[in-house]
Design an enzyme around this catalytic site. Structure first.
Site, short mmCIF file in Angstrom:
data_model
loop_
_atom_site.label_atom_id
_atom_site.label_comp_id
_atom_site.label_asym_id
_atom_site.label_seq_id
_atom_site.Cartn_x
_atom_site.Cartn_y
_atom_site.Cartn_z
N ARG A 76 -21.63 -34.35 -4.65
CA ARG A 76 -21.52 -34.82 -6.03
C ARG A 76 -22.87 -35.17 -6.65
O ARG A 76 -23.22 -34.70 -7.73
CB ARG A 76 -20.63 -36.08 -6.11
CG ARG A 76 -19.16 -35.82 -6.13
CD ARG A 76 -18.43 -36.92 -5.40
NE ARG A 76 -18.76 -36.78 -3.99
CZ ARG A 76 -18.04 -36.04 -3.15
NH1 ARG A 76 -16.95 -35.47 -3.56
NH2 ARG A 76 -18.41 -35.88 -1.89
N THR A 77 -23.64 -36.02 -5.96
CA THR A 77 -24.86 -36.56 -6.57
C THR A 77 -25.87 -35.45 -6.83
O THR A 77 -26.49 -35.38 -7.90
CB THR A 77 -25.46 -37.65 -5.66
OG1 THR A 77 -24.42 -38.55 -5.30
CG2 THR A 77 -26.57 -38.40 -6.35
N LYS A 107 -41.31 -30.01 10.71
CA LYS A 107 -42.54 -29.80 11.50
C LYS A 107 -43.34 -31.09 11.61
O LYS A 107 -44.47 -31.09 12.08
CB LYS A 107 -43.40 -28.72 10.84
CG LYS A 107 -42.72 -27.38 10.68
CD LYS A 107 -43.62 -26.43 9.89
CE LYS A 107 -42.85 -25.22 9.42
NZ LYS A 107 -43.56 -24.48 8.37
N ARG A 138 -32.71 -38.76 -2.36
CA ARG A 138 -31.76 -39.42 -1.45
C ARG A 138 -32.40 -39.46 -0.08
O ARG A 138 -32.94 -38.47 0.40
CB ARG A 138 -30.44 -38.66 -1.40
CG ARG A 138 -29.52 -39.21 -0.30
CD ARG A 138 -28.12 -38.70 -0.39
NE ARG A 138 -27.42 -39.30 -1.52
CZ ARG A 138 -26.11 -39.17 -1.72
NH1 ARG A 138 -25.39 -38.47 -0.86
NH2 ARG A 138 -25.53 -39.74 -2.74
N HIS A 182 -27.15 -47.35 -4.53
CA HIS A 182 -26.84 -46.04 -5.12
C HIS A 182 -26.65 -46.30 -6.61
O HIS A 182 -25.53 -46.33 -7.12
CB HIS A 182 -25.57 -45.48 -4.46
CG HIS A 182 -25.28 -44.04 -4.76
ND1 HIS A 182 -25.94 -43.31 -5.72
CD2 HIS A 182 -24.39 -43.18 -4.18
CE1 HIS A 182 -25.47 -42.07 -5.73
NE2 HIS A 182 -24.52 -41.97 -4.82
#
Ligand code: CP
Length: 308
Positions: A59-60, A87, A109, A137
């Site tokens: 969703r986000t 890496k 995020r 959030h």
């Protein structure tokens, strides 16, 4: 007021009530825009935005990308799973490399609480927190508040019960900060093992009985059991959780009033919500997702107007 008090959106904790009202009011205009036949405006035509996701999202991530494209921004997407993070590149090196390609804003995020705050101290772009571990959030809370306001009007004095896995939830904390700043009363409800110690110090009511929480509230914001963040067993089984805390249609029918049911997604169907609630007229779950695009357009548009 026509400008935010901050150039980053790191958490609701940092926003004023006026900031939140401005974002919600601006989102109302953008909701009208995204329901037009031509859903695009040129507001961020000169802005380049990088969406960098170190944790899974449906969703986000899609909502931010759509919001950016509806505002005519240039958009690049980065996910850690197929990047040079594998890496051993550090977060700041990764982001500075992205910024050297003339990126103006970063939506991030990350699984570590505080990662966007760290970034905001170390790089020049505007930073938007799209969820930092179990911390905050903010855009989820803003879209939740927008959806509640759309359904119930002014949130002053409205009663919101946040039900479920509060301990591991960034949505819970951001909702508490956001809804309190808008004048709502908050209750948290869940098994004692899934409630953070001293949560009442945030000024919320605490209830262990989900039926009492439903009887008290105008809105039930139901949260997902976050098994991926649970290293120990907080309850005996999902079946038992569902038996004591799962919300089904019969429980709603036993109330002497209509309540609004929300969920930030993804839903564990049959665990915290039965399908006969998730798919019913009580639930506004898909309206929340629709509103997410308008709210994120408002956040990006307003942040772009705040200069360093
Ligand atoms: N509500 C929410 O944050 O969903 P995603 O994890 O799919 O982005």
């Amino acid at each position: 007021m026509s400008q935010l008090s901050t150039r980053h959106l790191l958490g609701i904790k940092d926003l004023t009530s006026a900031d939140i009202q401005l974002i919600l009011d601006t989102a109302e205009n953008f909701k009208e825009v995204i329901n037009r036949p031509i859903k695009k405006v040129p507001s961020l035509r000169d802005i380049t935005i990088a969406n960098i996701f170190f944790e899974n999202s449906t969703r986000t991530r899609l909502s931010f990308e759509l919001a950016e494209k509806r505002l005519s921004a240039d958009v690049v997407n980065f996910s850690s799973s197929n990047s040079s993070v594998k890496k051993g590149e550090t977060l700041v090196d990764t982001v500075n490399n992205i910024l050297s390609m003339k990126v103006d804003m970063v939506v991030m995020r990350h699984s570590s609480p505080g990662a966007p705050h760290f970034l905001a101290r170390n790089v020049k772009a505007n930073i938007v927190n799209a969820g930092d571990g179990t911390h905050e959030h903010p855009t989820q809370a803003l879209l939740d508040a927008f959806s509640m306001r759309e359904k119930l009007g002014d949130l002053q004095g409205k009663k919101v019960a946040i039900i479920g896995d509060i301990l591991h939830s960034r949505v819970a904390l951001s909702n508490i900060f956001c809804l309190q700043k808008l004048g709502a009363e908050i209750m948290v409800c869940g098994p004692i093992t899934l409630l953070p110690k001293h949560i009442e110090s945030l000024g919320v009511k605490v209830e262990l009985d989900v039926r009492k929480a439903l009887a008290w509230c105008d809105v039930a914001n139901v949260l997902r059991i976050q098994l991926e963040r649970q290293q120990i067993k907080y309850f005996p089984s999902l079946r038992e959780y569902s038996l004591y805390y799962g919300i089904n249609k019969k429980m709603l029918q036993e109330l002497d009033k209509e309540i609004v049911v929300m969920h930030p997604g993804p839903i564990n169907r049959g665990v915290e919500l039965a399908s006969d609630v998730a798919d019913s007229d009580h639930a506004i779950i898909l309206q929340q997702v629709e509103n997410g695009v308008a709210v994120r357009m408002a956040v990006l548009y307003l942040l772009a107007g705040v200069k360093a």
